[in-house]
Design a protein around this motif. Structure first.
Motif, PDB file in Angstrom:
ATOM      1  N   THR A   1      -3.364  -2.166  -4.774  1.00  0.00           N
ATOM      2  CA  THR A   1      -2.054  -1.907  -4.180  1.00  0.00           C
ATOM      3  C   THR A   1      -1.041  -1.653  -5.283  1.00  0.00           C
ATOM      4  O   THR A   1      -1.366  -1.727  -6.471  1.00  0.00           O
ATOM      5  CB  THR A   1      -1.590  -3.097  -3.318  1.00  0.00           C
TER       6      THR A   1
ATOM      7  N   TRP B   1      -5.069  -6.426  -2.981  1.00  0.00           N
ATOM      8  CA  TRP B   1      -3.972  -6.749  -3.908  1.00  0.00           C
ATOM      9  C   TRP B   1      -4.512  -7.404  -5.169  1.00  0.00           C
ATOM     10  O   TRP B   1      -4.168  -7.000  -6.286  1.00  0.00           O
ATOM     11  CB  TRP B   1      -2.970  -7.650  -3.192  1.00  0.00           C
TER      12      TRP B   1
ATOM     13  N   ALA C   1       0.872  -1.171   0.000  1.00  0.00           N
ATOM     14  CA  ALA C   1       0.000   0.000   0.000  1.00  0.00           C
ATOM     15  C   ALA C   1       0.913   1.227   0.000  1.00  0.00           C
ATOM     16  O   ALA C   1       2.084   1.127  -0.362  1.00  0.00           O
ATOM     17  CB  ALA C   1      -0.918  -0.031   1.207  1.00  0.00           C
TER      18      ALA C   1
ATOM     19  N   PRO D   1      -3.971   2.806  -3.581  1.00  0.00           N
ATOM     20  CA  PRO D   1      -3.094   2.433  -2.453  1.00  0.00           C
ATOM     21  C   PRO D   1      -3.306   3.319  -1.227  1.00  0.00           C
ATOM     22  O   PRO D   1      -3.148   2.854  -0.092  1.00  0.00           O
ATOM     23  CB  PRO D   1      -1.687   2.603  -3.030  1.00  0.00           C
TER      24      PRO D   1
END
Length: 303
Positions: A289, A284, A92, A228
């Protein structure tokens, strides 16, 4: 907890925060310092939204007195330093996480007692402030801030991929060891029994963490923050410093009340670990991310 255990915990905490901070690219950090939207939203969620959720739970769910007091302390506490670790593990925005950790650590000196003064008074009528371990709070602040400053200094002086990788390994190793250490210390407490409690306990203690993730993700998406950054804000919002609540419980209560109270930070810590792990994996795989969605999972965790 004995002197050796206290020193070990503080050394591992320093290593965790130092390693994560030394991994941050200074230019990226400078850009995030000016990211007022993300920082204000994150701090607002942590010090306004989450304490209010805790207050609502105490007023409506019907927790026992000791559990209610401890939950208010928990939801009013600053974020734990593990938030940096989670952001680093799943790629992140680590620079934003470090920046928010530094700001929230300072802000907690007045926001923590202010929230407790308001919510404990109007929900329970208790004087919780007198039971806070102010020396412990100040020590934790010094450790976190000094580790951040030293880590950022080394990052600025040794801004190479090799050093950042080395610092990342220090932070990850310290984080893993701190998790294991905390589990060992907690398992020695007879008061930490989690089984056989009423639904009010499980629902009431878990709700702030769940609500924090859902609401922060929705709000940051509405405000169109970078993906993120949304993950970072969600982690910072719901990951709390459970050590403060544990300290208050040990100071205020005895016997059955102590057993009830100590279970609150222990169960919340379990919930936030499992929930954030699942949340970060989903983020993810959804492309939220900085890590490629088709990257090997072990590589994601180690880089």
């Amino acid at each position: 907890m004995g002197l050796l255990e206290e020193i070990t915990g503080k050394v591992l905490l320093f290593g965790l925060v130092f390693g994560m901070s030394a991994t941050v690219d200074i230019d990226n950090l400078k850009s995030q310092i000016g990211n007022k939207s993300a920082i204000l939203v994150g701090c607002g969620l942590q010090f306004l939204f989450l304490p209010f959720v805790g207050f609502l739970i105490v007023k409506t769910v019907g927790l026992d007195h000791a559990m209610a007091v401890t939950l208010l302390v928990l939801t009013s506490s600053p974020g734990g330093s593990y938030s940096n670790w989670w952001c680093s593990l799943f790629n992140a925005d680590l620079a934003l996480s470090v920046c928010m950790t530094a700001i929230s650590t300072f802000a907690s000196l007045f926001m923590l007692p202010l929230n407790l003064l308001v919510y404990a008074k109007y929900s329970l009528g208790d004087d919780v402030l007198s039971s806070l371990d102010w020396g412990g709070l100040f020590t934790a602040l010094v450790i976190v801030i000094s580790a951040i400053c030293l880590g950022l200094y080394f990052s600025s002086q040794r801004s190479t991929p090799e050093f950042h990788m080395f610092a990342n390994k220090i932070g990850n190793a310290s984080g893993i060891l701190l998790v294991i250490f905390s589990m060992i210390i907690t398992s020695t407490e007879e008061e930490s029994e989690l089984f056989g409690r009423g639904w009010e306990f499980y629902f009431g203690v878990a709700t702030p963490c769940v609500a924090g993730i859902l609401f922060s993700t929705g709000l940051t998406t509405f405000l169109d923050l970078h993906k993120p950054e949304r993950i970072t804000v969600a982690i910072e919002c719901c990951y709390q410093n459970t050590g403060i609540a544990t300290s208050v419980a040990l100071t205020m209560f005895e016997g059955k009340d102590l057993a009830d109270a100590v279970g609150v930070p222990l169960y919340y810590g379990l919930v936030e670990t499992l929930l954030l792990g699942a949340y970060c994996v989903i983020a993810w795989k959804s492309g939220w991310t900085k890590a490629p969605i088709d990257e090997n999972f072990s590589k994601i965790l180690s880089t």
